[in-house]
Design a protein around this motif. Structure first.
Motif, PDB file in Angstrom:
ATOM      1  N   VAL A 148       0.840  -1.206   0.000  1.00 47.46           N
ATOM      2  CA  VAL A 148       0.000   0.000   0.000  1.00 47.46           C
ATOM      3  C   VAL A 148       0.871   1.252   0.000  1.00 47.46           C
ATOM      4  O   VAL A 148       0.606   2.211  -0.734  1.00 47.46           O
ATOM      5  CB  VAL A 148      -0.963  -0.011   1.214  1.00 47.46           C
ATOM      6  CG1 VAL A 148      -1.650   1.332   1.391  1.00 47.46           C
ATOM      7  CG2 VAL A 148      -1.993  -1.120   1.055  1.00 47.46           C
ATOM      8  N   THR A 149       1.931   1.253   0.785  1.00 46.89           N
ATOM      9  CA  THR A 149       2.854   2.391   0.833  1.00 46.89           C
ATOM     10  C   THR A 149       3.495   2.630  -0.527  1.00 46.89           C
ATOM     11  O   THR A 149       3.585   3.768  -0.983  1.00 46.89           O
ATOM     12  CB  THR A 149       3.945   2.151   1.901  1.00 46.89           C
ATOM     13  OG1 THR A 149       3.324   1.966   3.161  1.00 46.89           O
ATOM     14  CG2 THR A 149       4.910   3.315   1.980  1.00 46.89           C
ATOM     15  N   LEU A 151       2.315   1.706  -3.472  1.00 46.51           N
ATOM     16  CA  LEU A 151       1.284   2.155  -4.408  1.00 46.51           C
ATOM     17  C   LEU A 151       0.909   3.623  -4.195  1.00 46.51           C
ATOM     18  O   LEU A 151       0.571   4.323  -5.144  1.00 46.51           O
ATOM     19  CB  LEU A 151       0.040   1.277  -4.290  1.00 46.51           C
ATOM     20  CG  LEU A 151       0.166  -0.127  -4.882  1.00 46.51           C
ATOM     21  CD1 LEU A 151      -1.048  -0.968  -4.530  1.00 46.51           C
ATOM     22  CD2 LEU A 151       0.365  -0.059  -6.390  1.00 46.51           C
ATOM     23  N   ARG A 152       0.980   4.077  -2.967  1.00 43.10           N
ATOM     24  CA  ARG A 152       0.661   5.475  -2.665  1.00 43.10           C
ATOM     25  C   ARG A 152       1.843   6.415  -2.882  1.00 43.10           C
ATOM     26  O   ARG A 152       1.727   7.610  -2.666  1.00 43.10           O
ATOM     27  CB  ARG A 152       0.178   5.601  -1.224  1.00 43.10           C
ATOM     28  CG  ARG A 152      -1.182   5.014  -1.002  1.00 43.10           C
ATOM     29  CD  ARG A 152      -1.657   5.298   0.388  1.00 43.10           C
ATOM     30  NE  ARG A 152      -3.010   4.795   0.571  1.00 43.10           N
ATOM     31  CZ  ARG A 152      -3.612   4.718   1.735  1.00 43.10           C
ATOM     32  NH1 ARG A 152      -2.972   5.115   2.827  1.00 43.10           N
ATOM     33  NH2 ARG A 152      -4.821   4.253   1.822  1.00 43.10           N
ATOM     34  N   GLY A 153       2.989   5.874  -3.255  1.00 46.21           N
ATOM     35  CA  GLY A 153       4.158   6.713  -3.518  1.00 46.21           C
ATOM     36  C   GLY A 153       4.959   7.066  -2.287  1.00 46.21           C
ATOM     37  O   GLY A 153       5.779   7.982  -2.307  1.00 46.21           O
ATOM     38  N   GLY A 154       4.775   6.323  -1.187  1.00 49.73           N
ATOM     39  CA  GLY A 154       5.504   6.593   0.051  1.00 49.73           C
ATOM     40  C   GLY A 154       6.952   6.147  -0.017  1.00 49.73           C
ATOM     41  O   GLY A 154       7.402   5.528  -0.987  1.00 49.73           O
TER      42      GLY A 154
END
Length: 163
Positions: A148-149, A151-154
């Motif tokens: 998730v990180t 995919l969110r660009g984190g």
């Protein structure tokens, strides 16, 4: 949220310290009983082994960060950040898929092991091996969060300053 995470990390640390303390005390008791009073205790070896097993899986599940694990990242380190993100996502999905696929069989086997007990302490093997189930669930959660990180660009939490 950060305060809760820090509190949980501290409690996981406490469990690991307790396990290492139990292992150390069992070891010292074994040395004393064997070499001072010449009456070796068999259960202390089993206690050390069980504490070590739990310490390794507990620590790997809750205390080690991604950067603390051994990695073979020559290819990963040689590509651009965008490609690294793709590699990180593929790795996270592969780990979650593999461990998620193994989870039902793992839980079934651990439940089955309730019929056996350790030879000296008499602890049921489902209790002994339950730490592996905890480990698998924690790793799945960790890599789901990592996916998730990514995919969110984190941040990828890379520590190498050359990147």
């Amino acid at each position: 949220m950060k305060a809760v995470r820090l509190w949980l990390h501290a409690r996981a640390d406490n469990v690991a310290v307790g396990l290492l303390t139990a292992m150390f005390l069992s070891f010292i008791l074994q040395i004393f009983s064997r070499y001072v009073i010449n009456q070796p205790l068999g259960w202390t070896l089993e206690a050390c082994l069980l504490a070590w097993l739990w310490t390794v899986f507990w620590g790997s599940a809750f205390l080690l960060e991604d950067k603390d694990h051994v990695k073979f990242d020559i290819l990963y380190s040689s590509v651009r950040p965008g490609t690294r993100r793709v590699f990180a996502l593929i790795a996270a999905i592969a780990i979650v898929s593999a461990l998620g696929t193994s989870l039902p069989a793992t839980a079934d086997f651990i439940a089955f092991m309730k019929i056996e007990k350790t030879s000296l302490l008499g602890i049921r093997f489902d209790y002994v091996f339950s730490v592996y189930l905890i480990f698998v669930i924690a790793v799945i959660a960790r890599y789901l969060l990592r996916a998730v990180t990514v995919l969110r660009g984190g941040r990828l939490d890379e520590t190498d300053s050359r990147r």
